[in-house]
Write an enzyme that holds these catalytic residues in place. Structure first.
Site, short mmCIF file in Angstrom:
data_model
loop_
_atom_site.label_atom_id
_atom_site.label_comp_id
_atom_site.label_asym_id
_atom_site.label_seq_id
_atom_site.Cartn_x
_atom_site.Cartn_y
_atom_site.Cartn_z
N GLU C 29 0.84 -1.19 0.00
CA GLU C 29 0.00 0.00 0.00
C GLU C 29 0.88 1.25 0.00
O GLU C 29 1.75 1.40 0.84
CB GLU C 29 -0.90 0.00 1.24
CG GLU C 29 -1.91 -1.14 1.21
CD GLU C 29 -2.44 -1.49 2.59
OE1 GLU C 29 -2.32 -0.67 3.51
OE2 GLU C 29 -2.97 -2.60 2.74
N SER C 59 -5.44 -4.48 1.11
CA SER C 59 -5.82 -5.90 1.20
C SER C 59 -4.64 -6.69 1.73
O SER C 59 -4.00 -7.45 0.99
CB SER C 59 -6.20 -6.42 -0.20
OG SER C 59 -7.15 -5.60 -0.85
N GLU C 60 -4.36 -6.54 2.99
CA GLU C 60 -3.16 -7.15 3.55
C GLU C 60 -3.07 -8.66 3.32
O GLU C 60 -2.01 -9.16 2.94
CB GLU C 60 -3.02 -6.82 5.04
CG GLU C 60 -2.56 -5.39 5.32
CD GLU C 60 -3.65 -4.36 5.19
OE1 GLU C 60 -4.81 -4.76 4.98
OE2 GLU C 60 -3.36 -3.16 5.29
N ASP C 85 1.38 -4.00 13.14
CA ASP C 85 0.09 -4.21 13.81
C ASP C 85 -0.93 -4.90 12.90
O ASP C 85 -1.91 -5.45 13.39
CB ASP C 85 -0.49 -2.87 14.24
CG ASP C 85 0.47 -2.06 15.08
OD1 ASP C 85 0.21 -1.90 16.28
OD2 ASP C 85 1.50 -1.59 14.55
N ILE C 87 -0.29 -7.39 11.04
CA ILE C 87 0.18 -8.74 10.72
C ILE C 87 -0.87 -9.79 11.06
O ILE C 87 -0.92 -10.86 10.44
CB ILE C 87 1.53 -9.03 11.44
CG1 ILE C 87 2.31 -10.10 10.69
CG2 ILE C 87 1.31 -9.41 12.90
CD1 ILE C 87 3.76 -10.24 11.14
N HIS C 129 -1.43 0.78 16.25
CA HIS C 129 -0.36 1.25 15.35
C HIS C 129 0.97 1.42 16.08
O HIS C 129 1.81 2.19 15.65
CB HIS C 129 -0.74 2.60 14.72
CG HIS C 129 -1.68 2.50 13.55
ND1 HIS C 129 -2.96 2.04 13.65
CD2 HIS C 129 -1.52 2.81 12.24
CE1 HIS C 129 -3.55 2.09 12.47
NE2 HIS C 129 -2.71 2.55 11.59
C1 LIG Z 1 -5.66 -2.75 7.78
C2 LIG Z 1 -5.08 -1.43 7.52
N1 LIG Z 1 -4.34 -1.24 6.43
C3 LIG Z 1 -3.79 -0.05 6.16
C4 LIG Z 1 -3.96 0.99 7.03
C5 LIG Z 1 -3.29 2.33 6.76
N2 LIG Z 1 -4.33 3.27 6.32
C6 LIG Z 1 -4.95 4.06 7.19
S1 LIG Z 1 -6.17 4.93 6.49
C7 LIG Z 1 -5.86 4.27 4.98
C8 LIG Z 1 -6.68 4.67 3.81
C9 LIG Z 1 -8.10 4.32 4.03
O1 LIG Z 1 -8.85 4.76 2.96
P1 LIG Z 1 -10.41 4.81 3.10
O2 LIG Z 1 -10.90 3.52 3.63
O3 LIG Z 1 -10.95 5.24 1.80
O4 LIG Z 1 -10.70 5.88 4.21
P2 LIG Z 1 -10.36 7.43 4.15
O5 LIG Z 1 -9.02 7.59 4.76
O6 LIG Z 1 -10.40 7.84 2.73
O7 LIG Z 1 -11.44 8.05 4.94
C10 LIG Z 1 -4.82 3.36 5.06
C11 LIG Z 1 -4.30 2.59 3.92
C12 LIG Z 1 -4.73 0.75 8.18
N3 LIG Z 1 -4.91 1.70 9.09
N4 LIG Z 1 -5.30 -0.45 8.38
#
Ligand SMILES: Cc1ncc(C[n+]2csc(CCOP(=O)(O)OP(=O)(O)O)c2C)c(N)n1
Ligand SMILES: Cc1ncc(C[n+]2csc(CCOP(=O)(O)OP(=O)(O)O)c2C)c(N)n1
Ligand SMILES: [Mg+2]
Ligand SMILES: [Mg+2]
Lengths: 324, 350, 324, 350
Positions: C29, C59-60, C85, C87, C129
């Site tokens: 990501e 999509s981990e 976190d 994992i 986190h």
């Molecule tokens: C399982 C997981 N993967 C990655 C992240 C890192 N992360 C935090 S917010 C985010 C983007 C999320 O996008 P969206 O669901 O569209 O929400 P938005 O931030 O746009 O409100 C990511 C990749 C996370 N917190 N949790």
């Protein structure tokens, strides 16, 4: 006193809990019509109906997540994970959600759910169906962990788990389901969170849990014939961990062996060994010996599978050498 | 004012002025809260490097929450301030929580990404993308049993459309006819990734339909339209037909505080920001006869409310160190032993 | 010799590996256009293009699974998990697939992938986190585990990880990205799998890794001012674990303290403590002391977060009392 | 005979007799293999309590594999014997592996649920429902880079339609235009659960389409129809349009060896077994002029082949104990230290 199997005792615990409290519901794959992959929930759907025994899709992460939400919303879900080997799919819902919700939300709410599952070797079910993964759980603050070795504990620990305010991972052992023992389910067993001394001797202390309790008792019997008397401690719950009982016995005897079916490195045996050394150092004649699963995956081959985890023979030999 | 959302019932949405005014008010509160929250940083009072603003998405929060009622429960993603406010949260306690202060909703343990209030049915914000979604399946099971028609709503971003657990949850909700609603706030971005770079099937509601849910998409510009669309799926959910609603909007600012969105063009950003539900509602109010000065006064009142929330947070203290061991387990359980205590025991040999 | 940050050294390692071997690709990501949540991959997409830096959906489980398949099909994927976190969502693909494929399939094929991620406290990022979850990995046979503490190791261990025939979980520390050190990236560092003695003293041995190496060195400095000289061992890789170096030092000195930022119970520190006690028992004047993360979730509150993991002050005090 | 599948090219499927005969032959081989495999148990030679027969699903395995070619890769679920055979596996080594013997594909470590052969592009069977699916995304990435038009195919059951990782994988495949094919062998059951009790949206291919894949469903009764449908999505996949195919069939026997399917009615089972792709193909062959005696001879040849496989497995030895520590890590890496060695070291104090 009744003769009862481990499997039947588990079922009886569910039945009694469901009868007493209609918030208790069972949710998992094949728990209803099929009666559970290992037959634990057989017949319950006839007694309690499909609204109390929910057959789920094959969606482990969402099963655990749904149980979390149900618990927060006031139900008492008993989620079932067919094999503990699948816990890896659910570790986020377990470790980041169930385990942390009370804390993150400042104590507003808890997640009183039970995750029943089973693990261990014994059916040559291969690398993805034979593991002992309790160490992942033990290393996750917020999750309680119970692992019954006896028929009475199958009953009482499951009842106890259902009384906890916090999520409990309850791991049965696949090789114990047919274990039959005389039990009086109404008679007191040690409380939730207390270890049981299954046998007492003055030469060494064997600290273990789940199926390895039986291996330890077998080894102790053989040792006794050779003049060595072992104390065997069955931890029953790993979180909470009754270290007081362990400490008292180890300080009394001065020698200890810790046994776990899980792989050795960074496993439950490591925690027990570290803790005994730390806290009983001046009482130890010898270092604590760890006997645990090999640091390898489990093979489907019957021979290799059996050799991958501690056997009564290995426990006996090791104990003999330790005491010698 | 914060009680309106709770009082809203599931009847049809009247389109008259006072109704829109209320929706505007709620949206403005969200907007102002979010504009103010950054000040906590400026004043060195914010715990958490991670602060996600929902500016531009107010219609989703307010439009959907307007169809919720007491007894309903919900979970949110990490960008959940607006939803919680629209559902009746106290800005003071929110701001304090974001600052990691003792007076916050979670006594400073949770922060912006882990805020919750059982009293308002908020089962928790989540820092795991998709992490809060399956909980509504369980809450929906409980509601269905209770039979009072309460709905459990999962709010999440377009990013969670990429998490498998959403589909598992939708499948369960559909299978069991649960009173559950899945609301995707599609702000077009997951961090720096535009949705077109993350998904090919862009008609998100078709995914839900393929799982047997009632699935709709609505443009987030007009909050009354969002409310109407939400009402439809909400009505379904109340009667055991789980629904899905995607609200199309635009994330006005960066992903989190430090993100200046270098991955998108200024022109695109300017264009995106034209989809402003707050200004849109304001214009509609003025067009239908409300005085601009009247709205200005309303806005100023809200500013004062949020300023006060900042002051409250700033004035609040840090949680006491001893609280660290509290609430790992239930209230009658012993607290985990501190590492120091354990070290003391190891070293206390004679 | 250049001044370089940990972050830049990681990027340089990726760049050099990608230049040398076009089978290396980065998948995760925000690794491409965004340059990584912590900036590690910044600029690489301009150098190597979007076919070598794949921005993935969020999509981990599938990210790790795709890396497994890519590795089996002959590529050398460096998958990125934004936070360790997460994992828990991937433990099935990691533990049941990546870790076991070579074994289950009888050695036909391996899974030479690297899973880069970062963990630890330091940014008040909250309970989901800020964790240190390396113990889950260490307890999973088949997974290698590297955790660099220094800028040179950020470079060399990542290069080393990419040369492994087996899956490597590579955990950076979020508080180290801006660490700047003088390094010569061409000069030899200890080999993959060898621990480094970062400081040598005769009074006690501190065994640790990742950020706690720096805390240990700070503590050692303070101790030195008080006349106590500590050896500080940086394990660098936890699997393989260079226990020979630990044994040699502990046997020489007779006292040890093990330090980990992960929660104490059933963590890495438990494994180290158990092992030292077991193998160096007769050389120990005192029990090995574990200093580790509290058995609680991490709070977002700055004060509580800081108090949840070992600090240099705690290390110093503990060492002083141990030696006293 | 086992090479046919490998030689099959991606041209249109001729419907003439010798072609059907080949498909029949492959299906019969699968059927007979599965009928025979139980004998390993009877003779006490089977490792693994878990043996999942694909009887009734032969058209899925054979029909899809007929569209695969050398260079293609695939993963399967736990019910994968038929697929592997149809792809060219050696029955001897398969049977030996199922028996946990040294001569098996995986030297007795994997067993029925973890069988693989890199030579045939078999990236592995999986005992985790859905566990093998994402690997084809990675293999598809590799194929796309190599540019030779090789496709990677994930075979799985209807149960995996409930696993989130499938949707994550389909999303990635669609997003990146990968040469990947997802094949759902819908035998109506996941253990004791009928698909209607596990999913509401029954048109499984619509889910795939909602993610941007080419999605189709085909009835599994007629293997030539399966092959045609597979050819269509396979052609798409070869040119970078990922596809999904659901093959509707029926699980003739219990989930695993011990399961007598008490959860389904005898009548339903009898009805389900009418959908027999092997008998269907046989009837079609006879109808189009093949002598029954000719087919009987063919069948007997296959029986002999499978009997020999049983004998091979029975005659093979267990893997040596020392092999336990082999192949945890790469060939030049030290083996993990046995627990006994470690205990020896602890106890070897003087
Ligand atoms: C399982 C997981 N993967 C990655 C992240 C890192 N992360 C935090 S917010 C985010 C983007 C999320 O996008 P969206 O669901 O569209 O929400 P938005 O931030 O746009 O409100 C990511 C990749 C996370 N917190 N949790
Ligand atoms: C992740 C996971 N969950 C549950 C199981 C137990 N299990 C094995 S097979 C099976 C049913 C699978 O059904 P389906 O995917 O339709 O395949 P089929 O057995 O019908 O071929 C289940 C639930 C498993 N092996 N893995
Ligand atoms: Mg978004
Ligand atoms: Mg099936």
């Amino acid at each position: 006193m009744v003769q009862m199997t481990y499997r039947d005792a588990l079922r009886q615990a569910l039945r009694d809990a469901m009868t007493e409290d209609d918030r208790v519901l069972v949710i998992g794959e094949e728990v209803g019509r099929y009666g559970g992959a290992y037959g634990v929930t057989k017949g319950l759907i006839e007694e309690f109906g499909p609204d109390r025994l929910l057959d789920t899709p094959i969606s482990e992460p969402a099963i655990v997540g749904a149980a979390v939400g149900a618990a927060m919303a006031g139900l008492k879900p008993v989620a079932e994970l067919m094999y503990v080997d699948f816990i890896g799919m659910t570790m986020d819902q377990l470790g980041n959600q169930a385990a942390k919700i009370r804390y993150m939300f400042g104590g507003q709410i808890g997640v009183p759910m039970v995750l029943r599952t089973q693990g261990g070797t014994g059916r040559s079910a291969g690398a993805q169906h034979s593991q002992s993964l309790e160490a992942y759980v033990l290393h996750t603050p917020g999750l309680r962990l119970a692992m019954p070795a006896t028929v009475a504990d199958a009953y009482h620990l499951l009842r106890g788990a259902l009384r906890q305010p916090d999520p409990v991972v309850f791991i049965e052992h696949k090789a114990l389901y047919t274990l039959k023992e005389e039990v009086d389910l109404s008679s007191p067993v040690p409380d939730w969170g207390k270890a049981a001394i299954r046998r007492r001797g003055d030469d060494l202390v064997i600290v273990t849990y789940s199926r390895q309790v039986h291996n330890a008792l077998k080894a102790a019997q053989d040792l006794s014939e050779r003049g060595i008397e072992a104390t065997v401690i069955d931890l029953r719950t790993l979180n909470p961990l009754d270290f007081d009982t362990v400490r008292t016995e180890v300080e009394r005897v001065g020698r200890a062996m810790v046994v776990s079916e899980g792989v050795m490195t960074a496993g439950v045996a490591a925690e027990l060994s570290a803790r005994i050394h730390e806290e009983c150092f001046d009482f130890l004649h010898d270092p604590v010996v760890r006997v645990a699963g090999e640091d390898i995956p489990i093979s489907v081959s019957v021979a290799l599978e059996a050799a991958s985890v501690p056997t009564p023979a290995l426990l006996r030999e090791t104990a003999e050498r330790l005491v010698a | 004012m914060t009680q309106t959302a709770l009082r809203a019932t599931s009847g049809p949405a009247p389109r008259h002025n006072s109704d829109l005014r209320e929706l505007y008010t709620q949206m403005r509160r969200v907007r102002t809260f979010e504009e103010r929250v950054g000040e906590l940083f400026v004043r060195g009072q914010s715990a958490g490097s991670m602060l996600h603003l929902s500016i531009g998405e107010e219609s989703a929060a307010v439009g959907v929450c307007a169809t919720m009622r007491q007894g309903d429960t919900f979970t949110t993603h990490h960008r959940g301030h607006g939803i919680f406010l629209a559902r009746g949260a106290d800005p003071n306690r929110m701001m304090a929580e974001i600052g990691g202060k003792e007076t916050g909703y979670c006594h400073g343990k949770g922060g912006s990404m882990h805020i919750a209030d059982m009293g308002l049915g908020h089962l928790g914000a989540n820092a795991i993308v998709g992490g809060g979604i399956p909980a509504v399946v369980g809450a929906g099971l409980a509601s269905k049993r209770a039979g009072k028609g309460d709905v459990s709503v999962a709010f999440f971003g377009d990013g969670a459309m990429q998490q498998g657990i959403l589909y598992e949850s939708m499948n369960m909700a559909a299978l069991w006819d649960l009173p559950v609603l899945f609301v995707c706030i599609n702000n077009q971005y997951g961090m720096g990734t535009h949705i077109d770079q993350a998904t090919k099937g862009r008609e998100l509601h078709l995914r839900a339909r393929a799982f047997g849910l009632q699935g709709e998409t609505v443009d987030g510009l007009d909050v009354t339209e969002v409310r109407e669309a939400a009402q439809e799926v909400m009505d379904g959910a109340r009667t055991g037909q789980p629904g899905f609603l995607a609200v199309e909007c635009y994330r006005f600012f960066g992903h989190a505080r430090m993100d200046k969105s270098p991955y998108r063009k200024d022109e695109d950003e300017a264009l995106g920001r034209q989809k402003d539900p707050v200004l849109h509602a304001r214009a509609a109010l003025i067009e239908s006869g409300t005085e601009a000065g009247d709205l200005d006064a309303l806005d100023r009142g809200i500013e004062a409310e949020m300023d006060q929330a900042i002051d409250f947070a700033v004035a609040s203290g840090e949680p006491p160190l001893a609280s660290m061991f509290r609430d790992v387990y239930g209230p009658d359980e012993p607290e985990p032993e501190p590492v120091r205590t354990r070290i003391d025991r190891v070293l206390a040999r004679e």
